[in-house]
Design a protein around this motif. Structure first.
Motif, PDB file in Angstrom:
ATOM      1  N   VAL A 132      32.729  25.028  -7.728  1.00 27.95           N
ATOM      2  CA  VAL A 132      32.203  25.694  -8.922  1.00 27.95           C
ATOM      3  C   VAL A 132      33.344  26.335  -9.694  1.00 27.95           C
ATOM      4  CG1 VAL A 132      30.696  27.528  -9.786  1.00 27.95           C
ATOM      5  CG2 VAL A 132      29.981  26.133  -7.833  1.00 27.95           C
ATOM      6  N   PRO A 133      33.563  25.957 -10.945  1.00 22.49           N
ATOM      7  CA  PRO A 133      34.589  26.650 -11.750  1.00 22.49           C
ATOM      8  C   PRO A 133      34.112  28.060 -12.081  1.00 22.49           C
ATOM      9  CG  PRO A 133      33.406  25.053 -13.092  1.00 22.49           C
ATOM     10  CD  PRO A 133      32.930  24.851 -11.692  1.00 22.49           C
ATOM     11  N   THR A 134      35.011  29.018 -12.041  1.00 28.56           N
ATOM     12  CA  THR A 134      34.612  30.409 -12.276  1.00 28.56           C
ATOM     13  C   THR A 134      34.585  30.767 -13.754  1.00 28.56           C
ATOM     14  OG1 THR A 134      36.893  31.145 -11.979  1.00 28.56           O
ATOM     15  CG2 THR A 134      35.464  31.139 -10.036  1.00 28.56           C
ATOM     16  N   LEU A 135      35.331  30.058 -14.579  1.00 23.30           N
ATOM     17  CA  LEU A 135      35.338  30.331 -16.012  1.00 23.30           C
ATOM     18  C   LEU A 135      34.319  29.428 -16.694  1.00 23.30           C
ATOM     19  CD1 LEU A 135      39.174  30.694 -16.706  1.00 23.30           C
ATOM     20  CD2 LEU A 135      37.497  32.466 -16.130  1.00 23.30           C
ATOM     21  N   LEU A 136      33.272  30.051 -17.247  1.00 25.89           N
ATOM     22  CA  LEU A 136      32.141  29.298 -17.784  1.00 25.89           C
ATOM     23  C   LEU A 136      31.826  29.747 -19.197  1.00 25.89           C
ATOM     24  CD1 LEU A 136      29.811  29.526 -14.658  1.00 25.89           C
ATOM     25  CD2 LEU A 136      31.290  27.602 -15.284  1.00 25.89           C
ATOM     26  N   LYS A 137      31.001  28.936 -19.863  1.00 24.07           N
ATOM     27  CA  LYS A 137      30.495  29.274 -21.198  1.00 24.07           C
ATOM     28  C   LYS A 137      28.967  29.183 -21.140  1.00 24.07           C
ATOM     29  CE  LYS A 137      32.533  27.503 -24.850  1.00 24.07           C
ATOM     30  NZ  LYS A 137      32.988  28.675 -25.629  1.00 24.07           N
ATOM     31  N   SER A 138      28.317  30.339 -21.210  1.00 20.82           N
ATOM     32  CA  SER A 138      26.859  30.406 -21.175  1.00 20.82           C
ATOM     33  C   SER A 138      26.464  31.805 -21.636  1.00 20.82           C
ATOM     34  CB  SER A 138      26.331  30.097 -19.772  1.00 20.82           C
ATOM     35  OG  SER A 138      24.914  30.082 -19.759  1.00 20.82           O
ATOM     36  N   ASP A 139      25.278  32.250 -21.256  1.00 21.91           N
ATOM     37  CA  ASP A 139      24.823  33.600 -21.597  1.00 21.91           C
ATOM     38  C   ASP A 139      24.877  34.459 -20.337  1.00 21.91           C
ATOM     39  OD1 ASP A 139      23.501  35.932 -22.321  1.00 21.91           O
ATOM     40  OD2 ASP A 139      22.084  34.907 -23.622  1.00 21.91           O
ATOM     41  N   PRO A 140      25.959  35.206 -20.122  1.00 26.29           N
ATOM     42  CA  PRO A 140      26.083  35.992 -18.887  1.00 26.29           C
ATOM     43  C   PRO A 140      25.034  37.091 -18.784  1.00 26.29           C
ATOM     44  CG  PRO A 140      27.823  36.577 -20.442  1.00 26.29           C
ATOM     45  CD  PRO A 140      27.124  35.389 -21.018  1.00 26.29           C
ATOM     46  N   THR A 141      24.584  37.616 -19.929  1.00 26.62           N
ATOM     47  CA  THR A 141      23.572  38.672 -19.900  1.00 26.62           C
ATOM     48  C   THR A 141      22.290  38.156 -19.271  1.00 26.62           C
ATOM     49  OG1 THR A 141      24.505  39.706 -21.871  1.00 26.62           O
ATOM     50  CG2 THR A 141      22.236  40.248 -21.323  1.00 26.62           C
ATOM     51  N   ARG A 142      21.874  36.950 -19.645  1.00 25.04           N
ATOM     52  CA  ARG A 142      20.642  36.386 -19.096  1.00 25.04           C
ATOM     53  C   ARG A 142      20.803  36.024 -17.616  1.00 25.04           C
ATOM     54  NH1 ARG A 142      17.101  38.502 -22.269  1.00 25.04           N
ATOM     55  NH2 ARG A 142      17.443  38.004 -24.457  1.00 25.04           N
ATOM     56  N   ILE A 143      21.971  35.491 -17.257  1.00 25.13           N
ATOM     57  CA  ILE A 143      22.210  35.175 -15.845  1.00 25.13           C
ATOM     58  C   ILE A 143      22.133  36.446 -15.009  1.00 25.13           C
ATOM     59  CG2 ILE A 143      23.900  34.286 -14.199  1.00 25.13           C
ATOM     60  CD1 ILE A 143      24.954  32.480 -16.430  1.00 25.13           C
ATOM     61  N   ARG A 144      22.752  37.519 -15.522  1.00 26.25           N
ATOM     62  CA  ARG A 144      22.712  38.795 -14.800  1.00 26.25           C
ATOM     63  C   ARG A 144      21.274  39.299 -14.682  1.00 26.25           C
ATOM     64  NH1 ARG A 144      26.414  42.954 -14.346  1.00 26.25           N
ATOM     65  NH2 ARG A 144      27.770  42.140 -15.976  1.00 26.25           N
ATOM     66  N   GLN A 145      20.498  39.172 -15.769  1.00 25.19           N
ATOM     67  CA  GLN A 145      19.120  39.652 -15.746  1.00 25.19           C
ATOM     68  C   GLN A 145      18.289  38.913 -14.696  1.00 25.19           C
ATOM     69  OE1 GLN A 145      17.250  39.535 -19.570  1.00 25.19           O
ATOM     70  NE2 GLN A 145      15.281  40.288 -18.827  1.00 25.19           N
ATOM     71  N   ILE A 146      18.457  37.594 -14.634  1.00 25.33           N
ATOM     72  CA  ILE A 146      17.703  36.811 -13.642  1.00 25.33           C
ATOM     73  C   ILE A 146      18.112  37.213 -12.229  1.00 25.33           C
ATOM     74  CG2 ILE A 146      17.268  34.484 -12.781  1.00 25.33           C
ATOM     75  CD1 ILE A 146      17.860  33.501 -15.676  1.00 25.33           C
ATOM     76  N   LEU A 147      19.419  37.314 -11.990  1.00 21.03           N
ATOM     77  CA  LEU A 147      19.886  37.677 -10.656  1.00 21.03           C
ATOM     78  C   LEU A 147      19.449  39.090 -10.277  1.00 21.03           C
ATOM     79  CD1 LEU A 147      23.466  36.114 -10.681  1.00 21.03           C
ATOM     80  CD2 LEU A 147      21.513  35.391  -9.297  1.00 21.03           C
ATOM     81  N   PHE A 148      19.470  40.038 -11.226  1.00 22.11           N
ATOM     82  CA  PHE A 148      19.006  41.387 -10.924  1.00 22.11           C
ATOM     83  C   PHE A 148      17.556  41.377 -10.465  1.00 22.11           C
ATOM     84  CE2 PHE A 148      21.262  45.425 -11.863  1.00 22.11           C
ATOM     85  CZ  PHE A 148      22.549  44.913 -11.887  1.00 22.11           C
ATOM     86  N   ASN A 149      16.725  40.602 -11.145  1.00 28.13           N
ATOM     87  CA  ASN A 149      15.322  40.521 -10.745  1.00 28.13           C
ATOM     88  C   ASN A 149      15.186  39.964  -9.331  1.00 28.13           C
ATOM     89  OD1 ASN A 149      13.563  41.512 -12.824  1.00 28.13           O
ATOM     90  ND2 ASN A 149      14.240  39.815 -14.101  1.00 28.13           N
ATOM     91  N   LEU A 150      15.884  38.863  -9.050  1.00 27.75           N
ATOM     92  CA  LEU A 150      15.752  38.225  -7.740  1.00 27.75           C
ATOM     93  C   LEU A 150      16.352  39.082  -6.629  1.00 27.75           C
ATOM     94  CD1 LEU A 150      16.579  34.498  -8.669  1.00 27.75           C
ATOM     95  CD2 LEU A 150      14.351  35.632  -8.528  1.00 27.75           C
ATOM     96  N   ILE A 151      17.500  39.723  -6.908  1.00 29.78           N
ATOM     97  CA  ILE A 151      18.116  40.587  -5.884  1.00 29.78           C
ATOM     98  C   ILE A 151      17.237  41.806  -5.622  1.00 29.78           C
ATOM     99  CG2 ILE A 151      20.116  42.029  -5.349  1.00 29.78           C
ATOM    100  CD1 ILE A 151      21.785  40.065  -7.053  1.00 29.78           C
ATOM    101  N   GLY A 152      16.720  42.419  -6.690  1.00 30.50           N
ATOM    102  CA  GLY A 152      15.833  43.563  -6.498  1.00 30.50           C
ATOM    103  C   GLY A 152      14.586  43.188  -5.728  1.00 30.50           C
ATOM    104  N   ASN A 153      14.075  41.992  -5.981  1.00 27.99           N
ATOM    105  CA  ASN A 153      12.904  41.514  -5.257  1.00 27.99           C
ATOM    106  C   ASN A 153      13.228  41.353  -3.770  1.00 27.99           C
ATOM    107  OD1 ASN A 153      10.183  40.708  -5.504  1.00 27.99           O
ATOM    108  ND2 ASN A 153      10.774  38.576  -5.269  1.00 27.99           N
ATOM    109  N   ALA A 154      14.397  40.764  -3.491  1.00 28.05           N
ATOM    110  CA  ALA A 154      14.796  40.587  -2.096  1.00 28.05           C
ATOM    111  C   ALA A 154      14.942  41.938  -1.395  1.00 28.05           C
ATOM    112  CB  ALA A 154      16.109  39.805  -2.035  1.00 28.05           C
TER     113      ALA A 154
END
Length: 646
Positions: free
Chosen positions: A333-355
């Motif tokens: 996995v390349p670490t330098l990406l082009k996407s929406d980091p805010t949305r990725i963080r939001q999704i991960l926050f939801n899933l991590i908080g759920n866990a």
């Protein structure tokens, strides 16, 4: 709520399909009828031409027979008898063919008379040929010139004329029958085409009527959507305003000397307020996504830094529950990406908080792997694996629906609104991916999602991703001492909150209740900073900002921060465009306020808009209800749970 687009449904769709089938059948019939009519017309024409040829042939053969007999009597040459005999069967065949074409029989009008006269003529001509063979040419010629021969010849000619006329009539009747068939077939086909045209005109009229009805419904839906947005904006403002007082005062209290019991009670108040505010943000977030107003902000970012910030934020909370927390990125996995980091963080926050909520022992692991790659176009798979209570098959089928709960009993152990995973599903779909879960009751869960993104490079990465809130990677500086600050706020409780926060930091603060008073205060005194509410009586904050910016003195360059309960999409940009320097949405925390003030270089007052680019971090801290958040869980107390999202 999306506009209606499909005009064909129900009975109208069935009518449309039936009309299509009928049209196809009618045009097939028309092709068949046209082809049949052409064949019939060709047959009639060919039959008529053939009959006319036979008619001429019969007349010619009659003349040949008569001439052969006369020439034989006149010349005494017996060879004419041979020619005579050759043409008799040809004449009989021509007459038979003509009768066949006309569909006539031997009983037709004139046929009997013609046959009798023909037999008499043949007998007399045979006698003439016999006389010629005996050399009695004069007698043979006399026989052919006799009145009896001429009478039979006249009877034969008259009968043949009437017979041919009868054949013409029979042929015309036969042709007319077939022509009537052509006309009837084409008329029926034409009638069917007219009926199809009428049917399609009715369908088109119904379609236009349906389209008008759908247009009206769309307008009603648009009005309803606008009313819904206005209602949400109003409710957001009205709820955030008192919540600013609750959370603000609780924050101020927590910074005073309290007993352990008082601190616990105050922290409970602040925590409950944050939970209520989070629920409001969830509802607004989901509403905005469903209305199609969410737009991805494609940026270059470092995936490893994003995951490190998440790990730093959650580490203490997992340690408090004695759980392990790990992050693993596949080497591919390349670490330098082009996407929406805010949305990725939001999704991960939801899933991590759920866990975190559903795991009591063991731990949680985040893994990132490369699903597929085509040049710079990548598909990544994120997985959040926990050792918690797991999900039943029935719960897995509905877990991503709105307001879905794995446990619907009245003795539910875990709270939450049931909106977090629904938001995750919609965000993942927006990013071109899928989301799912693999689980079994009592055996933990693996929540995974995929996203489409692009490969980036170090040169494109112009700014580091801000650490997660509470990660310990940001030191919040105190505001400069002895600042003179003007606060324009019409709500008395909010005035008390701002005063308590700023006075405790050594700032001098003047309070005014509306925009008119704010403009007048700026004209009277010099201020280092203005905190401007937006919705105020007499004159709103946007108008007051415009008037301050229009002042001739140096007051026009005073930094103005919008402090408002308006937190809908586009509000921040609207206020920055109106001349304000920065933006904070209510409820306002001490950390958020001091950080914004500390970021301003108040030694040299910046003109309006100059701070806007540097204020990107604040926009990420407090975007219009676009925040990182837990999934359906009462939040643990955090200094500022929505800061530093990039």
């Amino acid at each position: 709520m999306r506009p209606l687009k499909n005009s064909l449904h129900g009975p109208l769709l069935r009518l449309f399909l039936a009309a299509g089938v009928i049209t196809a059948a009618v045009f097939s019939w028309l092709v068949w009828a046209s082809w049949t009519s052409i064949n019939i017309a060709e047959s009639v024409t060919a039959r008529t031409v053939a009959f006319e040829e036979l008619d001429g042939k019969i007349t010619y053969l009659d003349e040949v027979l008569t001439s052969s007999a006369r020439l034989a009597a006149a010349t005494g040459d017996a060879r004419w008898e041979g020619r005579y005999k050759e043409h008799i069967p040809i004449l009989e065949e021509a007459i038979a063919n003509a009768m066949s074409l006309a569909g006539a029989t031997s009983a037709s009008s004139g046929a009997t008379q013609t046959n009798d006269a023909n037999q008499q003529l043949i007998t007399m001509e045979a006698q003439a040929f016999a006389l010629v063979r005996r050399g009695q040419n004069d007698k043979a010629l006399e026989l052919l010139r006799s009145d009896d021969y001429q009478t039979q010849k006249a009877l034969y000619s008259d009968g043949m004329d009437r017979f041919v006329q009868t054949l013409h009539t029979a042929l015309d009747e036969k042709n007319n029958i077939e022509i009537r068939q052509i006309k009837l077939s084409l008329s029926a086909a034409l009638s069917a085409i007219i009926a199809v045209i009428i049917l399609w005109s009715v369908i088109i009229r119904l379609l236009f009527r349906q389209q008008r009805r759908l247009t009206l419904l769309n307008r009603e839906l648009e009005r309803a959507t606008a009313a819904k947005s206005d209602f949400l904006a109003s409710m957001s403002h009205e709820i955030r305003t008192p919540m600013n007082g609750v959370l603000g005062m609780a924050g101020v209290l927590l910074r005073t000397d309290l007993t352990a019991q008082q601190r616990k009670l105050t922290a409970t108040i602040k925590h409950s307020g944050e939970t209520l505010l989070s629920l409001l943000n969830d509802i607004l977030d989901l509403s905005k996504i469903e209305s199609g107003h969410v737009k991805l902000e494609i940026l270059d970012f470092d995936l490893k830094k994003l995951l490190d910030s998440l790990e730093a934020f959650w580490a203490s909370q997992y340690q408090a529950k004695h759980l392990t927390f790990a992050v693993e990125i596949s080497p591919t996995v390349p670490t330098l990406l082009k996407s929406d980091p805010t949305r990725i963080r939001q999704i991960l926050f939801n899933l991590i908080g759920n866990a975190l909520k559903f795991t009591e022992q063991g731990g949680v692991k985040i893994t990132v792997s490369l699903q597929s790659a085509h040049d710079d176009d990548l598909e990544l798979r994120f997985s959040v694996t926990d050792t918690g209570v797991g999900l039943s098959k029935q719960a897995q089928s509905t877990i991503f629906n709105k307001f879905a709960q794995a446990d619907h009993s009245v003795t539910r152990k875990y709270g939450g609104s049931g909106l977090g995973l629904a938001i995750c599903r919609k965000l993942v779909k927006l990013m071109g991916g899928y989301i799912g879960v693999e689980s079994a009751s009592g055996q933990g869960s693996v929540f995974w999602f995929t996203i489409r993104c692009l490969r980036s490079d170090a040169n494109a990465l112009t700014e580091d991703l801000a650490p997660a809130p509470g990660s310990g990677q940001i030191e919040i500086p105190a505001p400069a001492q002895n600042l003179r600050i003007l606060a324009a706020e019409d709500n008395h409780v909010n005035q008390m909150v701002l005063s308590a926060m700023l006075e405790k930091s050594g700032c001098q603060i003047d309070m005014v209740g509306n925009g008119v008073e704010a403009v007048a205060a700026v004209m009277r005194c010099h201020y280092d900073l203005i905190l401007m509410d937006v919705q105020m009586p007499e004159m709103d904050g946007v108008t007051a900002t415009a008037k301050i910016r229009a002042l001739p003195s140096g007051a026009k360059d005073i930094p103005i921060i919008a402090v408002t309960a308006n937190a809908m999409l586009g509000d921040r940009e609207k206020y920055l465009d109106a001349g304000m320097t920065d933006y904070i949405s209510k409820p306002v925390s001490f950390e958020k306020l001091t950080e914004v003030i500390a970021r301003l270089d108040l030694s040299v007052a910046p003109p309006a808009g100059k701070i806007a680019d540097a204020a990107t971090e604040t926009a990420q801290q407090d975007p219009p209800y676009e925040k990182t958040e837990y999934l359906d869980e009462p939040r643990p107390r955090m200094p500022d749970r929505r800061r530093n999202r990039r």
